[in-house]
Design a protein around this motif. Sequence first.
Motif, PDB file in Angstrom:
ATOM      1  N   TYR A 204      28.299  53.348  31.559  1.00 21.94           N
ATOM      2  CA  TYR A 204      28.915  54.171  30.426  1.00 21.94           C
ATOM      3  C   TYR A 204      30.540  54.154  30.381  1.00 21.94           C
ATOM      4  CZ  TYR A 204      24.405  55.994  30.736  1.00 21.94           C
ATOM      5  OH  TYR A 204      22.853  55.826  30.587  1.00 21.94           O
ATOM      6  N   TRP A 205      31.249  53.744  31.257  1.00 27.85           N
ATOM      7  CA  TRP A 205      32.607  53.643  31.141  1.00 27.85           C
ATOM      8  C   TRP A 205      33.131  52.436  30.422  1.00 27.85           C
ATOM      9  CZ3 TRP A 205      34.074  55.055  37.195  1.00 27.85           C
ATOM     10  CH2 TRP A 205      33.561  56.624  37.389  1.00 27.85           C
ATOM     11  N   ALA A 206      32.206  51.639  30.531  1.00 28.74           N
ATOM     12  CA  ALA A 206      32.487  50.170  29.666  1.00 28.74           C
ATOM     13  C   ALA A 206      33.015  50.262  28.394  1.00 28.74           C
ATOM     14  CB  ALA A 206      31.460  49.090  30.085  1.00 28.74           C
ATOM     15  N   GLY A 207      33.658  49.483  27.991  1.00 30.11           N
ATOM     16  CA  GLY A 207      34.237  49.516  26.421  1.00 30.11           C
ATOM     17  C   GLY A 207      35.289  48.342  26.307  1.00 30.11           C
ATOM     18  N   THR A 208      35.816  48.257  25.058  1.00 22.97           N
ATOM     19  CA  THR A 208      37.027  47.684  24.712  1.00 22.97           C
ATOM     20  C   THR A 208      38.117  48.503  24.186  1.00 22.97           C
ATOM     21  OG1 THR A 208      35.430  45.886  23.980  1.00 22.97           O
ATOM     22  CG2 THR A 208      37.850  45.466  23.072  1.00 22.97           C
ATOM     23  N   HIS A 209      39.467  48.179  24.534  1.00 24.91           N
ATOM     24  CA  HIS A 209      40.461  49.017  23.990  1.00 24.91           C
ATOM     25  C   HIS A 209      40.465  48.718  22.491  1.00 24.91           C
ATOM     26  CE1 HIS A 209      43.175  51.350  26.610  1.00 24.91           C
ATOM     27  NE2 HIS A 209      42.535  50.842  27.585  1.00 24.91           N
ATOM     28  N   GLY A 446      38.504  46.907  33.660  1.00 30.58           N
ATOM     29  CA  GLY A 446      39.345  46.629  34.966  1.00 30.58           C
ATOM     30  C   GLY A 446      39.341  47.881  35.865  1.00 30.58           C
ATOM     31  N   GLU A 447      40.044  47.648  36.938  1.00 31.77           N
ATOM     32  CA  GLU A 447      40.323  48.760  37.995  1.00 31.77           C
ATOM     33  C   GLU A 447      40.874  49.899  37.553  1.00 31.77           C
ATOM     34  OE1 GLU A 447      41.818  49.234  42.440  1.00 31.77           O
ATOM     35  OE2 GLU A 447      40.189  47.529  42.173  1.00 31.77           O
ATOM     36  N   ALA A 448      42.090  49.496  36.699  1.00 40.53           N
ATOM     37  CA  ALA A 448      42.824  50.645  36.406  1.00 40.53           C
ATOM     38  C   ALA A 448      42.147  51.445  35.057  1.00 40.53           C
ATOM     39  CB  ALA A 448      44.194  50.212  35.445  1.00 40.53           C
ATOM     40  N   GLU A 449      41.183  50.790  34.503  1.00 43.06           N
ATOM     41  CA  GLU A 449      40.293  51.791  33.583  1.00 43.06           C
ATOM     42  C   GLU A 449      39.470  52.400  34.234  1.00 43.06           C
ATOM     43  OE1 GLU A 449      37.710  50.281  29.884  1.00 43.06           O
ATOM     44  OE2 GLU A 449      39.906  50.445  29.367  1.00 43.06           O
ATOM     45  N   ASP A 579      44.170  53.237  47.189  1.00 41.77           N
ATOM     46  CA  ASP A 579      42.713  53.482  47.722  1.00 41.77           C
ATOM     47  C   ASP A 579      41.962  52.219  47.330  1.00 41.77           C
ATOM     48  OD1 ASP A 579      43.233  55.747  48.811  1.00 41.77           O
ATOM     49  OD2 ASP A 579      42.560  56.988  47.261  1.00 41.77           O
ATOM     50  N   ALA A 580      40.671  52.333  47.820  1.00 47.41           N
ATOM     51  CA  ALA A 580      39.580  51.358  47.448  1.00 47.41           C
ATOM     52  C   ALA A 580      39.228  51.495  45.998  1.00 47.41           C
ATOM     53  CB  ALA A 580      38.515  51.526  48.426  1.00 47.41           C
ATOM     54  N   PRO A 581      38.840  50.771  45.519  1.00 46.51           N
ATOM     55  CA  PRO A 581      38.168  51.024  43.985  1.00 46.51           C
ATOM     56  C   PRO A 581      37.351  52.251  43.841  1.00 46.51           C
ATOM     57  CG  PRO A 581      37.332  48.704  44.746  1.00 46.51           C
ATOM     58  CD  PRO A 581      38.022  49.391  45.963  1.00 46.51           C
ATOM     59  N   PRO A 582      37.703  52.888  42.593  1.00 47.87           N
ATOM     60  CA  PRO A 582      37.281  54.145  42.394  1.00 47.87           C
ATOM     61  C   PRO A 582      35.808  54.394  42.352  1.00 47.87           C
ATOM     62  CG  PRO A 582      38.193  53.146  40.515  1.00 47.87           C
ATOM     63  CD  PRO A 582      38.331  52.326  41.673  1.00 47.87           C
ATOM     64  N   ARG A 583      35.135  53.350  42.227  1.00 47.84           N
ATOM     65  CA  ARG A 583      33.719  53.595  42.255  1.00 47.84           C
ATOM     66  C   ARG A 583      33.140  52.697  42.919  1.00 47.84           C
ATOM     67  NH1 ARG A 583      29.587  52.063  37.372  1.00 47.84           N
ATOM     68  NH2 ARG A 583      31.198  50.744  36.953  1.00 47.84           N
ATOM     69  N   VAL A 757      23.774  34.917  49.620  1.00 47.78           N
ATOM     70  CA  VAL A 757      23.966  36.413  48.541  1.00 47.78           C
ATOM     71  C   VAL A 757      25.393  36.688  48.923  1.00 47.78           C
ATOM     72  CG1 VAL A 757      23.085  38.537  48.466  1.00 47.78           C
ATOM     73  CG2 VAL A 757      21.679  36.717  48.826  1.00 47.78           C
ATOM     74  N   THR A 758      25.998  37.315  47.602  1.00 45.17           N
ATOM     75  CA  THR A 758      27.343  37.527  47.852  1.00 45.17           C
ATOM     76  C   THR A 758      27.471  39.104  47.594  1.00 45.17           C
ATOM     77  OG1 THR A 758      27.897  37.198  45.575  1.00 45.17           O
ATOM     78  CG2 THR A 758      28.266  35.502  47.316  1.00 45.17           C
ATOM     79  N   THR A 759      28.403  39.565  47.768  1.00 35.97           N
ATOM     80  CA  THR A 759      28.587  41.247  47.559  1.00 35.97           C
ATOM     81  C   THR A 759      29.296  41.588  46.060  1.00 35.97           C
ATOM     82  OG1 THR A 759      29.213  41.469  49.964  1.00 35.97           O
ATOM     83  CG2 THR A 759      29.353  43.241  48.384  1.00 35.97           C
ATOM     84  N   PRO A 760      28.714  42.361  45.467  1.00 28.20           N
ATOM     85  CA  PRO A 760      29.223  42.489  44.045  1.00 28.20           C
ATOM     86  C   PRO A 760      30.908  42.634  44.104  1.00 28.20           C
ATOM     87  CG  PRO A 760      27.399  44.006  44.500  1.00 28.20           C
ATOM     88  CD  PRO A 760      27.688  43.268  45.692  1.00 28.20           C
ATOM     89  N   ARG A 761      31.320  42.178  42.684  1.00 32.92           N
ATOM     90  CA  ARG A 761      32.755  42.190  42.718  1.00 32.92           C
ATOM     91  C   ARG A 761      33.358  43.733  42.745  1.00 32.92           C
ATOM     92  NH1 ARG A 761      32.667  38.366  37.953  1.00 32.92           N
ATOM     93  NH2 ARG A 761      30.827  39.540  37.837  1.00 32.92           N
ATOM     94  N   ARG A 762      34.368  43.924  43.137  1.00 30.14           N
ATOM     95  CA  ARG A 762      35.193  45.300  43.073  1.00 30.14           C
ATOM     96  C   ARG A 762      35.862  45.250  41.657  1.00 30.14           C
ATOM     97  NH1 ARG A 762      31.679  45.617  46.140  1.00 30.14           N
ATOM     98  NH2 ARG A 762      31.693  46.545  48.197  1.00 30.14           N
TER      99      ARG A 762
END
Length: 764
Positions: A204-209, A446-449, A579-583, A757-762
């Motif tokens: 739900y947070w995803a989108g385009t500026h 991105g992480e800032a958003e 901090d670490a990624p917000p989510r 198997v890798t860990t999801p990207r932050r």
Amino acid sequence: MDQRGPWIAPGEAGAELWRQGFSYMVDAWQRGVLNLDVLRQRGNRYHAERNKRAPNVLAFEYEVVLDGQDLERPVNYLLLRILPPPGLAIDPRKPPFVIVDPRAGQGPGIGGFKADSEIGVALRAGHACYLVSFLRHPVPGQTLEDVLMAELRFVEHVGQAHPEASSKPVVIGNCQAGWQTMMAAAIRPELFGPIIVAGAPLSYWAGTHGKDPMRYSGGLLGGSWLTALTSDLGHGLFDGAWLVQNFEGLNPANTLWGKQYGLYAKVDTEAPRYLAFEHWWGSHVLLNAAEIQFIVDNLFIGNKLATAELVTREGTRIDLRNIRSPIVVFCSKGDNITPPPQALGWITDLYGGIEDIQANGQTIVYAVHESVGHLGIFVSGKVARKEHSEFATNIDFIEVLPPGLYEAEIEHAAPGAPGADPATGDYIARFAARDLGDIDAIVGGGEAEERRFATVAQVSRANLGLYRSLVQPMIQPWTSDASAEWLRRMHPLRLGYELFSDHNPLMAPVAALAAELRKHRHQAAADNPFLAWQGMVSAQIEAGLDRYRELRDRTAEAVFDATYGNPVLQALAGLRADDAPPRPHPGETPERRAAIARHLAALRGRLAAGGLREAVLRSLLYVGLSQRVADERSFKLMQRIRADIGDEMPLLGMKQVVREQFFLLRLDQEAALAALPHLLEGVPAAAVRSAGEQIRRIALAAGPLDGEAAERLRAMEAIFAAAAAPGEAATAPAAAITGDAPRMAALRPTDEAAAPVTTPRRGR
């Protein structure tokens, strides 16, 4: 200058203009009266629907199979079996379809409100069809989890009712019902066949500026406290008309002008389509306060679904990676309610690479339409005849695609093209392999958003807590069923239906006057200049409203970014830049890694296990590895070959064999190919030769191969020719070739070792 004034123009040109002006005025007046009559009919239909227990807009006959009110935890949902129209035969071997309609403000039935619909195309393809419908009023106390459990019970019943079907039920979730279906499938994945989610927001947070302004609404309103207030004023019920008003607010040009002007301008022909749509659009339903609050807090604002943060009351974590059925995501660039980033962002939220998807055994297919709007994704006749028809006719193909990420490419079937078959329809479906970089390009962000939206979630929690502590105790004692019903009737959307109906005495003369005008209808000529000027004025009004919308949306985005991007507010919300990624993104547990390792070890012992069927499948997959595209023509040819030779292996069995052969090639490609002669040992030479010929036919069904694919095909032909050379026996052709299309393993060739198997990207 003519002293008689401007109304008397000299010459024939002036007389003609006067005549056309008079003709236009008569036409415009008549259209105004007819327009009022259509609105009157709309209002009368609205009142008639309000008196029904279970209204819907289905264009098909149906029968109630299960009533959710009879379940242990009752809900206001129904399972309807669609009765096929006369002349349509249902194939009991084909998997049944279950369409789940969205309870997002409007009533049910939109998945089958006309012949060219999701239900219509599935019936024409020979599938039994069911609809998960619902009532206008929720059962007191029902929760979203109760609804999920009811949907699971419905899907389970459909599966049990079709024991001859080649696969488990295919479930289509539209809009809100899409994430609801995904949640249900994550809880009990064994019940579901392929899942199709159309216009469904999952991230739900995803989108385009510069686009997708609806995602800012929660932050601009201060969080979900307003949802709680609305539910309190509704005496524990949330009015779905508010959700519909949110949708309408996204496009003021259409809401305030375009939709009504379209009816007025073409009232002689537009009325049936307008009334049919308004029949659904105005059938507002209600939700319990607990249901809508959970949705807003945990999904719209909290965005917890895509990162496996939701847990049921029994302690089951809702992790979309648990789904084992193919997932088809259908979205559109023209959708401003569920834009492609929100439909697809969950993939990059959950997975760190394409290897994760493969190791998890998931098959994900996505299709992005270029222009259709949100509702058109599941109501447009053109979309139904193309995309939904291709999904329905190729559902078996999708079922056996190897694990991975694919983009559906649906093209016109050019006459005379390789493998073209008039019986397959006007389109050809291809599934092209993609990687997470392709999804990243769509999702952006991105992480800032994410930090800004995480700040919204924290502020929302604080504001909701303040509301519940300070305001709610003062409001709830003063509300009642009567006050809530009065507020619902005074809703701006409902007033439009109330005022323009026979319940309003001022509308009494309209019906008779409209009936008389239809007998003496005068229409202005198509080349009347005043009609052209009318269209120009309308276009200017819409353009002005569009400019207002663009300014409003840019302002909303700027205010949102400035407010929730403020480092002071972020710090107050418990978020800091270092901090670490917000989510939190879900990772792999040691137990899961160990299970994958055991699975790979077991697979290695099966490199030389099997016979002709496994050899054919392994060869076709090997050729397809270099192509990265799976084509329906190859699959349909394979299905015809299976029918000709009497292969009765069920679809689910074929799916398992395909996946095993795919993983063997991924695990150790060189060893898997070296084992092919062992698989062919003891097979009659004629059967081996016939199988080699069939491999070639299937590989070339969509056209000639070149480059590495052609080299691989020649290598496979050589292996089969060598196996057929010694001791030929006069036997029947190959007796058991089961396969999926070549090019199905649409992935780049890999090293001998299986990818880790890798860990999801932050962040992105």
